[in-house]
Design an enzyme around this catalytic site. Sequence first.
Site, short mmCIF file in Angstrom:
data_model
loop_
_atom_site.label_atom_id
_atom_site.label_comp_id
_atom_site.label_asym_id
_atom_site.label_seq_id
_atom_site.Cartn_x
_atom_site.Cartn_y
_atom_site.Cartn_z
N PHE A 161 0.87 -1.17 0.00
CA PHE A 161 0.00 0.00 0.00
C PHE A 161 0.91 1.23 0.00
CE2 PHE A 161 -3.79 2.56 1.07
CZ PHE A 161 -4.67 1.97 0.20
N LEU A 162 1.77 1.24 -1.01
CA LEU A 162 2.92 2.16 -1.03
C LEU A 162 2.49 3.62 -1.14
CD1 LEU A 162 5.23 0.08 -3.41
CD2 LEU A 162 5.12 0.04 -0.91
N HIS A 219 7.44 5.31 1.20
CA HIS A 219 8.11 4.14 0.62
C HIS A 219 8.91 4.55 -0.63
CE1 HIS A 219 4.48 2.09 2.51
NE2 HIS A 219 5.49 1.50 3.10
N LYS A 259 10.33 6.84 10.27
CA LYS A 259 8.99 6.86 10.87
C LYS A 259 8.87 5.75 11.92
CE LYS A 259 4.40 6.89 10.98
NZ LYS A 259 4.03 5.57 10.53
N GLN A 277 11.99 0.44 15.25
CA GLN A 277 12.23 -0.68 14.34
C GLN A 277 13.62 -0.55 13.70
OE1 GLN A 277 9.38 -2.51 11.39
NE2 GLN A 277 10.32 -1.04 10.03
N SER A 311 1.81 7.29 6.12
CA SER A 311 1.69 5.92 6.64
C SER A 311 0.56 5.23 5.89
CB SER A 311 1.35 5.98 8.13
OG SER A 311 0.83 4.74 8.57
O1 PAF Z 1 8.07 -1.30 8.39
C1 PAF Z 1 7.42 -2.21 7.82
O2 PAF Z 1 6.66 -1.97 6.88
C2 PAF Z 1 7.55 -3.64 8.32
O3 PAF Z 1 7.69 -3.69 9.69
C3 PAF Z 1 8.71 -4.41 7.62
C4 PAF Z 1 10.06 -3.80 7.94
C5 PAF Z 1 8.49 -4.42 6.13
C6 PAF Z 1 8.73 -5.85 8.12
O4 PAF Z 1 7.54 -6.51 7.85
#
Ligand code: PAF
Length: 274
Positions: A32-33, A37, A150, A154, A186
């Site tokens: 869902f870019l 992205h 964002k 992570q 997002s």
């Molecule tokens: O950030 C994300 O979209 C997800 O956590 C990732 C890094 C693609 C892993 O599924």
Amino acid sequence: MKIFREPQKLQKWAKAQRLAGKKIALVPTMGFLHEGHLSLIAAAKKRGADEIVVSVFVNPVQFGPNEDYEKYPRDEKADLAKCKAAGATAVFFPTPANMYLDRHSVYINEEDLSKGLCGARRPGHFRGVCTVVAKLFNLAHPDFAVFGQKDYQQAQVIKRMVRDLNFDLKIYVAPIVREPSGLARSSRNSYLTAEEKGRALALSQALKSVSAGKSASQERKRIEKLLTGAGLVVDYVEFVDGETLEPVAKTAKGVCVLLAVYDGATRLIDNRVL
Ligand code: PAF
């Protein structure tokens, strides 16, 4: 642009590219870019990748039982067109069944940086993220991978995994891309009604209002009030060291302010490194 659905096919192709001396970049996404992205693909291009592999996979393992795995937005056709237009050279669209074989039983736990923030609120989330990202590294053989700021926690967790498990690749973190209103881009913004979108602006406004040299606990109270006043339900407001993610007592350069809120039923996160 190549399209892979089978992990083994991507792996075979990626191995051949590396043997041919090509520099491979991986951009892991859940699809869902959006502009955020696309900025990761642009960053991969700028860093001189010959092959840019975008993975599009809504990873079931990183969602909790009451989270939005089922309703997470998906649009394969649009994602393909966007990847192509942005200059990706390969897209990987696996299925849960071919990523997680019957009786899959090996997972990766990062046990330091994952403890607080989203890790505390979403048990098992980073275990799922680390596991799928490690699998993607083994399949796409990237020289480097690009993640977005964002998801600040992570990115730190992935960097630690790469360091501690000796993955032979570099991690780059690209800046947050915002809508003109300031709202961080997002895929989950698609859940928001117009009214909720209006309320969500308080996140970036709150982050902008933080300056160095203040008491973190007082700033937390001020920001919680600001967010609550805008109609958001605060999940957390944290001031942490940008590297260790340990809470700090004072705002200063290098401190990261992280916010998580519920806007209606949608959980939104945002952050800023001072
Ligand atoms: O950030 C994300 O979209 C997800 O956590 C990732 C890094 C693609 C892993 O599924």
